[in-house]
Design a protein around this motif. Sequence first.
Motif, mmCIF file in Angstrom:
data_model
loop_
_atom_site.group_PDB
_atom_site.id
_atom_site.type_symbol
_atom_site.label_atom_id
_atom_site.label_comp_id
_atom_site.label_asym_id
_atom_site.label_seq_id
_atom_site.Cartn_x
_atom_site.Cartn_y
_atom_site.Cartn_z
ATOM 1 N N MET A 1 0.839 -1.178 0.000
ATOM 2 C CA MET A 1 0.000 0.000 0.000
ATOM 3 C C MET A 1 0.887 1.246 0.000
ATOM 4 O O MET A 1 1.820 1.355 0.776
ATOM 5 C CB MET A 1 -0.911 -0.005 1.222
ATOM 6 C CG MET A 1 -1.649 1.308 1.434
ATOM 7 S SD MET A 1 -2.764 1.773 0.119
ATOM 8 C CE MET A 1 -4.235 1.003 0.676
ATOM 9 N N ILE A 2 0.560 2.163 -0.886
ATOM 10 C CA ILE A 2 1.299 3.418 -1.010
ATOM 11 C C ILE A 2 0.404 4.557 -0.555
ATOM 12 O O ILE A 2 -0.771 4.626 -0.933
ATOM 13 C CB ILE A 2 1.754 3.645 -2.459
ATOM 14 C CG1 ILE A 2 2.721 2.527 -2.889
ATOM 15 C CG2 ILE A 2 2.387 5.024 -2.622
ATOM 16 C CD1 ILE A 2 3.023 2.495 -4.359
ATOM 17 N N GLU A 3 0.956 5.435 0.239
ATOM 18 C CA GLU A 3 0.246 6.638 0.658
ATOM 19 C C GLU A 3 0.832 7.817 -0.109
ATOM 20 O O GLU A 3 2.055 7.962 -0.192
ATOM 21 C CB GLU A 3 0.411 6.876 2.152
ATOM 22 C CG GLU A 3 -0.221 5.785 2.999
ATOM 23 C CD GLU A 3 0.104 5.937 4.469
ATOM 24 O OE1 GLU A 3 -0.826 5.865 5.273
ATOM 25 O OE2 GLU A 3 1.298 6.137 4.794
ATOM 26 N N LEU A 4 -0.055 8.638 -0.666
ATOM 27 C CA LEU A 4 0.348 9.830 -1.395
ATOM 28 C C LEU A 4 -0.367 11.021 -0.782
ATOM 29 O O LEU A 4 -1.598 11.090 -0.797
ATOM 30 C CB LEU A 4 -0.006 9.699 -2.880
ATOM 31 C CG LEU A 4 0.155 10.934 -3.757
ATOM 32 C CD1 LEU A 4 1.585 11.467 -3.731
ATOM 33 C CD2 LEU A 4 -0.279 10.622 -5.188
ATOM 34 N N TYR A 5 0.407 11.918 -0.203
ATOM 35 C CA TYR A 5 -0.124 13.146 0.390
ATOM 36 C C TYR A 5 0.172 14.285 -0.562
ATOM 37 O O TYR A 5 1.276 14.355 -1.118
ATOM 38 C CB TYR A 5 0.525 13.413 1.753
ATOM 39 C CG TYR A 5 0.290 12.302 2.737
ATOM 40 C CD1 TYR A 5 -0.824 12.312 3.570
ATOM 41 C CD2 TYR A 5 1.161 11.220 2.812
ATOM 42 C CE1 TYR A 5 -1.055 11.277 4.470
ATOM 43 C CE2 TYR A 5 0.946 10.184 3.700
ATOM 44 C CZ TYR A 5 -0.160 10.218 4.530
ATOM 45 O OH TYR A 5 -0.389 9.185 5.401
ATOM 46 N N THR A 6 -0.786 15.181 -0.772
ATOM 47 C CA THR A 6 -0.608 16.230 -1.773
ATOM 48 C C THR A 6 -1.170 17.563 -1.308
ATOM 49 O O THR A 6 -2.085 17.622 -0.492
ATOM 50 C CB THR A 6 -1.318 15.851 -3.093
ATOM 51 O OG1 THR A 6 -2.728 15.820 -2.874
ATOM 52 C CG2 THR A 6 -0.846 14.502 -3.616
ATOM 53 N N ASP A 7 -0.609 18.623 -1.865
ATOM 54 C CA ASP A 7 -1.167 19.956 -1.672
ATOM 55 C C ASP A 7 -0.642 20.868 -2.769
ATOM 56 O O ASP A 7 0.417 20.635 -3.340
ATOM 57 C CB ASP A 7 -0.806 20.531 -0.299
ATOM 58 C CG ASP A 7 -1.747 21.652 0.141
ATOM 59 O OD1 ASP A 7 -2.823 21.815 -0.487
ATOM 60 O OD2 ASP A 7 -1.417 22.368 1.095
ATOM 61 N N GLY A 8 -1.414 21.901 -3.055
ATOM 62 C CA GLY A 8 -1.035 22.907 -4.027
ATOM 63 C C GLY A 8 -1.199 24.283 -3.425
ATOM 64 O O GLY A 8 -1.943 24.467 -2.464
ATOM 65 N N ALA A 9 -0.498 25.242 -4.002
ATOM 66 C CA ALA A 9 -0.570 26.615 -3.516
ATOM 67 C C ALA A 9 -0.409 27.568 -4.694
ATOM 68 O O ALA A 9 0.263 27.256 -5.668
ATOM 69 C CB ALA A 9 0.538 26.870 -2.495
ATOM 70 N N SER A 10 -1.048 28.715 -4.572
ATOM 71 C CA SER A 10 -0.903 29.756 -5.585
ATOM 72 C C SER A 10 -1.134 31.101 -4.923
ATOM 73 O O SER A 10 -2.054 31.258 -4.134
ATOM 74 C CB SER A 10 -1.921 29.535 -6.712
ATOM 75 O OG SER A 10 -1.831 30.556 -7.672
ATOM 76 N N SER A 11 -0.276 32.038 -5.242
ATOM 77 C CA SER A 11 -0.432 33.403 -4.757
ATOM 78 C C SER A 11 -1.034 34.205 -5.897
ATOM 79 O O SER A 11 -0.330 34.701 -6.766
ATOM 80 C CB SER A 11 0.921 33.973 -4.333
ATOM 81 O OG SER A 11 0.761 35.299 -3.879
ATOM 82 N N ARG A 57 6.906 3.583 -10.070
ATOM 83 C CA ARG A 57 7.637 2.895 -11.130
ATOM 84 C C ARG A 57 6.915 1.673 -11.688
ATOM 85 O O ARG A 57 7.166 1.276 -12.814
ATOM 86 C CB ARG A 57 9.010 2.486 -10.612
ATOM 87 C CG ARG A 57 9.846 3.701 -10.291
ATOM 88 C CD ARG A 57 11.202 3.321 -9.790
ATOM 89 N NE ARG A 57 11.933 4.530 -9.438
ATOM 90 C CZ ARG A 57 13.100 4.524 -8.857
ATOM 91 N NH1 ARG A 57 13.687 3.393 -8.569
ATOM 92 N NH2 ARG A 57 13.688 5.656 -8.566
ATOM 93 N N LYS A 58 6.037 1.071 -10.880
ATOM 94 C CA LYS A 58 5.347 -0.142 -11.325
ATOM 95 C C LYS A 58 3.852 0.138 -11.438
ATOM 96 O O LYS A 58 3.290 0.849 -10.607
ATOM 97 C CB LYS A 58 5.557 -1.269 -10.317
ATOM 98 C CG LYS A 58 6.980 -1.694 -10.137
ATOM 99 C CD LYS A 58 7.070 -2.781 -9.069
ATOM 100 C CE LYS A 58 8.505 -3.068 -8.684
ATOM 101 N NZ LYS A 58 8.585 -3.962 -7.534
ATOM 102 N N PRO A 59 3.192 -0.470 -12.435
ATOM 103 C CA PRO A 59 1.734 -0.310 -12.548
ATOM 104 C C PRO A 59 1.006 -1.168 -11.510
ATOM 105 O O PRO A 59 1.614 -1.984 -10.813
ATOM 106 C CB PRO A 59 1.442 -0.799 -13.969
ATOM 107 C CG PRO A 59 2.545 -1.745 -14.276
ATOM 108 C CD PRO A 59 3.755 -1.238 -13.527
ATOM 109 N N ASN A 60 -0.290 -0.965 -11.428
ATOM 110 C CA ASN A 60 -1.187 -1.738 -10.555
ATOM 111 C C ASN A 60 -0.881 -1.593 -9.072
ATOM 112 O O ASN A 60 -1.083 -2.538 -8.302
ATOM 113 C CB ASN A 60 -1.196 -3.220 -10.954
ATOM 114 C CG ASN A 60 -1.762 -3.420 -12.333
ATOM 115 O OD1 ASN A 60 -2.815 -2.881 -12.662
ATOM 116 N ND2 ASN A 60 -1.049 -4.167 -13.168
ATOM 117 N N GLN A 61 -0.398 -0.427 -8.683
ATOM 118 C CA GLN A 61 -0.149 -0.154 -7.267
ATOM 119 C C GLN A 61 -1.452 0.251 -6.584
ATOM 120 O O GLN A 61 -2.319 0.887 -7.178
ATOM 121 C CB GLN A 61 0.890 0.958 -7.117
ATOM 122 C CG GLN A 61 2.237 0.641 -7.700
ATOM 123 C CD GLN A 61 2.909 -0.530 -7.011
ATOM 124 O OE1 GLN A 61 3.005 -0.573 -5.794
ATOM 125 N NE2 GLN A 61 3.342 -1.504 -7.793
#
Length: 152
Positions: A1-11, A57-61
Amino acid sequence: MIELYTDGASSGNPGPGGYGAILRAGSHYKEIAEGFRKTTNNRMELMAVIKGLEALRKPNQHVTVYSDSKYVIDAVEKGWVHGWVRKGFAGKKNKDLWLRFLHTYKLHHVRFIWVKGHAGHPENERCDRLAVQASLDSANWGIDAVFEGGNS
């Protein structure tokens, strides 16, 4: 299991912006960030997810994406993006990124979990710092082709 945490910002919308992402799988940990001279917050929220998924790097994660972006999560979880595709993205923004997202998304088993932004969630807070820092790093800004042409 892979955890991906994300955020974006713009001024500004558009204005200088950036994204931050953290990939974690067991003892493996990777941070990704990039800034752009002129972009929008929604583009950076989506770009964070894209770059995180593209780093695999690998599919089906099996990937769990944690995001504070209702724009991204609702578009996917409620199926809006599939309707946008059927209608050729008529009247919708960010077609380029949504198509890029869908290409990578279909390679994996992805689920989304919404986290409240700026509420003390450690990884979300770290992603926010990465995104803001990247948005301020003018020496390394990329070009968002939607706003300035060229390649992003």
